[in-house]
Write a protein that holds these residues in place. Structure first.
Motif, PDB file in Angstrom:
ATOM      1  N   ALA A  13      39.298  35.491 -95.851  1.00 19.43           N
ATOM      2  CA  ALA A  13      39.893  36.564 -96.778  1.00 19.43           C
ATOM      3  C   ALA A  13      38.311  37.095 -97.430  1.00 19.43           C
ATOM      4  O   ALA A  13      37.420  36.336 -97.703  1.00 19.43           O
ATOM      5  N   ARG A  68      39.582  50.327 -99.041  1.00 17.90           N
ATOM      6  CA  ARG A  68      39.289  48.921 -98.195  1.00 17.90           C
ATOM      7  C   ARG A  68      39.174  49.469 -96.674  1.00 17.90           C
ATOM      8  O   ARG A  68      38.321  48.759 -96.008  1.00 17.90           O
ATOM      9  N   SER A  86      36.867  43.739 -97.035  1.00 22.42           N
ATOM     10  CA  SER A  86      37.781  43.094 -98.136  1.00 22.42           C
ATOM     11  C   SER A  86      39.093  42.787 -97.885  1.00 22.42           C
ATOM     12  O   SER A  86      39.847  42.919 -98.555  1.00 22.42           O
ATOM     13  N   GLU A  88      42.546  41.102 -96.967  1.00 24.21           N
ATOM     14  CA  GLU A  88      43.353  39.935 -97.809  1.00 24.21           C
ATOM     15  C   GLU A  88      44.459  39.256 -96.958  1.00 24.21           C
ATOM     16  O   GLU A  88      44.778  39.760 -95.928  1.00 24.21           O
ATOM     17  N   SER A 125      43.171  32.459 -96.350  1.00 22.30           N
ATOM     18  CA  SER A 125      43.142  32.447 -97.732  1.00 22.30           C
ATOM     19  C   SER A 125      41.893  31.016 -97.791  1.00 22.30           C
ATOM     20  O   SER A 125      41.433  30.542 -97.142  1.00 22.30           O
TER      21      SER A 125
END
Length: 125
Positions: A13, A68, A86, A88, A125
């Motif tokens: 992430a 992003r 960036s 996620e 993550s």
């Protein structure tokens, strides 16, 4: 027309990836007459349009990736790109490139003329 998406992978992430879409097989209607779109599909979800760039190189983005992701095209190379920053975990999906002859943005799934095989993007993550 054949499309080949590449550049996917595993990233943490906050990291970045750059997807490429190489197109070939154009005859009478050339690459610059196509709108190009990136779609993605996560397990259990429908395929969604992420970004699109029309023949005038005007981009469109779904709200969740605005700021992003950046889409671009190089007509001289018959290629398109999706710079993803960036990242996620929610961006995890198989990403597909597709083109629509004399198309417009935002892209519609049913309107796309050709699809490439997907490339997996996994964000941990």
């Amino acid at each position: 027309v054949q499309l080949q998406a590449s550049g996917g992978g595993l990233v943490q992430a906050g990291g970045s990836l750059r997807l490429s879409c190489a197109a070939s097989g154009f005859t009478r209607i050339t690459f610059d007459s196509y709108a190009i779109a990136w779609f993605r599909q996560a397990p259990g979800n429908e395929r969604e349009a992420v970004s699109c760039i029309n023949m005038n190189s005007s981009p469109h983005y779904v709200d969740s990736v605005k700021g992003r992701f950046t889409i671009s095209r190089d007509n001289a190379k018959n290629a398109a790109y999706l710079q993803m920053n960036s990242l996620e975990p929610e961006d995890t999906a198989v990403y597909y490139c597709a083109v629509e002859r004399i198309g417009s943005c935002p892209a519609r799934y049913a309107a796309m003329d050709y699809w490439g095989k997907g490339t997996q993007v996994t964000v941990s993550s």
